[in-house]
Write a protein that holds these residues in place. Structure first.
Motif, mmCIF file in Angstrom:
data_model
loop_
_atom_site.group_PDB
_atom_site.id
_atom_site.type_symbol
_atom_site.label_atom_id
_atom_site.label_comp_id
_atom_site.label_asym_id
_atom_site.label_seq_id
_atom_site.Cartn_x
_atom_site.Cartn_y
_atom_site.Cartn_z
ATOM 1 N N LEU A 1 0.837 -1.201 0.000
ATOM 2 C CA LEU A 1 0.000 0.000 0.000
ATOM 3 C C LEU A 1 0.875 1.255 0.000
ATOM 4 N N PRO A 2 0.797 2.087 -1.048
ATOM 5 C CA PRO A 2 1.563 3.333 -1.076
ATOM 6 C C PRO A 2 0.966 4.380 -0.147
ATOM 7 N N GLY A 3 1.702 5.489 0.016
ATOM 8 C CA GLY A 3 1.267 6.541 0.920
ATOM 9 C C GLY A 3 0.301 7.519 0.276
ATOM 10 N N ALA B 1 2.278 -4.750 3.731
ATOM 11 C CA ALA B 1 3.252 -3.691 4.006
ATOM 12 C C ALA B 1 2.755 -2.400 3.395
ATOM 13 N N GLY B 2 3.106 -1.279 4.015
ATOM 14 C CA GLY B 2 2.684 0.007 3.486
ATOM 15 C C GLY B 2 3.674 1.083 3.841
ATOM 16 N N HIS B 3 3.535 2.207 3.136
ATOM 17 C CA HIS B 3 4.412 3.356 3.371
ATOM 18 C C HIS B 3 3.590 4.564 3.787
ATOM 19 N N SER B 4 4.029 5.257 4.824
ATOM 20 C CA SER B 4 3.412 6.501 5.285
ATOM 21 C C SER B 4 1.926 6.268 5.587
ATOM 22 N N GLY C 1 -0.113 4.710 3.871
ATOM 23 C CA GLY C 1 -0.334 3.300 3.554
ATOM 24 C C GLY C 1 0.139 2.381 4.660
ATOM 25 N N ALA C 2 1.133 2.819 5.460
ATOM 26 C CA ALA C 2 1.587 2.020 6.600
ATOM 27 C C ALA C 2 0.517 1.990 7.681
ATOM 28 N N SER C 3 -0.080 3.158 7.954
ATOM 29 C CA SER C 3 -1.181 3.216 8.906
ATOM 30 C C SER C 3 -2.352 2.358 8.438
ATOM 31 N N LEU C 4 -2.653 2.444 7.140
ATOM 32 C CA LEU C 4 -3.744 1.656 6.583
ATOM 33 C C LEU C 4 -3.429 0.161 6.644
ATOM 34 N N ALA C 5 -2.171 -0.209 6.401
ATOM 35 C CA ALA C 5 -1.772 -1.621 6.470
ATOM 36 C C ALA C 5 -1.998 -2.181 7.865
#
Length: 315
Positions: free
Chosen positions: A62-64, A134-137, A139-143
């Motif tokens: 998941l991107p940010g 896995a996610g970034h920014s 997307g990390a919170s969403l992951a």
């Protein structure tokens, strides 16, 4: 005469910027390390997805915020050796921007439901396969929160540069640390006006995004304008500014799901020490850092890909 001086100065500035852009772009490590990733983008349920690989585990990437699936480029293709990789544009962003959702459909529950719906639409037999996410920014919170809400067999969660804020004041402070320009355009009337103009002139906005980001791969910069004010601000409020993640971390820990928090050593976004504090509080949470700022999956794609490869392979 005064007007001629102003015009000459303006022309000189434009020429200087134009001459600097190719050099900055050519020597950018992010540009040199990025190539478009495997798989073609298509729609599954309400979301745009890119799928590749034939491994039995399923890895969701998941991107940010204001990013797209292109953020995870060819350096991540090797993950297809050990997993079926599904790179997802979150609801309202990238190829999920025109998913037919209404202006008030970007709450946390809508994001989670859209991801679950997209995975089921892909017919991946999720009931029979282990899941990694896995996610970034953003997307990390969403992951973290999607994994906590999922009824699937979640084996691991990796959160790169996660914005784990407890209060709105904390959110505002960390955004200010990114710089005055980012803070100015994160929320408020000016941000709304810029986003509204972008929606009316998206082709021009994509060219401006490329011009303003010479050290960014052009396709990623262009994708950065593929959202609306409603998708941006409501997702920001639900997944960045709000403390919706603490219960999810506790839920994952209670289920014994490993959660790895990875921050850039110079990243201004994460609260200093928060990841280490969570690792001390929850047995299943671990914290790590890597050289770089708020963009590890793009600035250090080989390192991030290797980390995910080990997580999935169990090594």
């Amino acid at each position: 005469m005064g007007n001629r001086r102003i015009s000459a100065a303006t022309v000189a500035a434009v020429l200087l910027a134009a001459s600097a852009w190719p050099a900055l772009h050519f020597y950018s490590g992010r540009v040199r390390r990025w190539r478009r990733g495997a798989g073609a983008t298509r729609h599954a349920g309400r979301l745009g997805v890119r799928v590749f690989g034939r491994g039995n585990p399923v890895l969701v990437l998941l991107p940010g915020i204001a990013a797209s699936e292109s953020y995870f480029g060819a350096a991540y293709d090797r993950l297809g050796e050990v997993a079926t990789v599904v790179v997802i544009d979150p609801l309202g962003f990238g190829s999920s921007m025109d998913a037919g959702v209404s202006n008030d459909s970007f709450a946390l529950g809508e994001h989670i439901a859209a991801i679950t719906g997209a995975l089921h639409a892909l017919d991946l037999d999720l009931d029979e396969r282990p899941l990694h996410v896995a996610g970034h920014s953003m997307g990390a919170s969403l992951a973290i929160q999607w994994a906590a809400a999922s009824e699937g067999d979640i084996r691991s969660v990796v959160a790169f540069d996660a914005p784990l804020f407890l209060t709105r004041a904390e959110t505002d402070e960390r955004v200010r640390h990114m710089g005055w320009f980012e803070a100015l355009l994160s929320t408020g009337p000016l941000a709304h006006a810029v986003c509204a103009w972008m929606c009316r002139h998206r082709s021009a906005a994509s060219l401006i995004a490329v011009a303003l980001n010479p050290t960014m791969p052009a396709p990623i910069a262009r994708d950065g304008v593929k959202h609306t004010w409603f998708s941006y601000i409501q997702s920001f409020e639900a997944l960045v500014a709000a403390d919706t993640w603490t219960g999810a971390v506790a839920e994952l820990s209670g289920r014994g799901v490993p959660l790895l928090l990875v921050d850039g050593e110079t990243d201004p976004v994460p609260v200093p020490g928060r990841a280490r504090t969570l690792a001390g509080e929850f047995a299943c949470v671990s914290a790590s850092t890597h050289r770089g700022g708020h963009g590890l999956p793009l600035s250090s794609p080989g390192w991030c890909s290797d980390l995910l490869y080990r997580q999935i392979s169990g090594g």
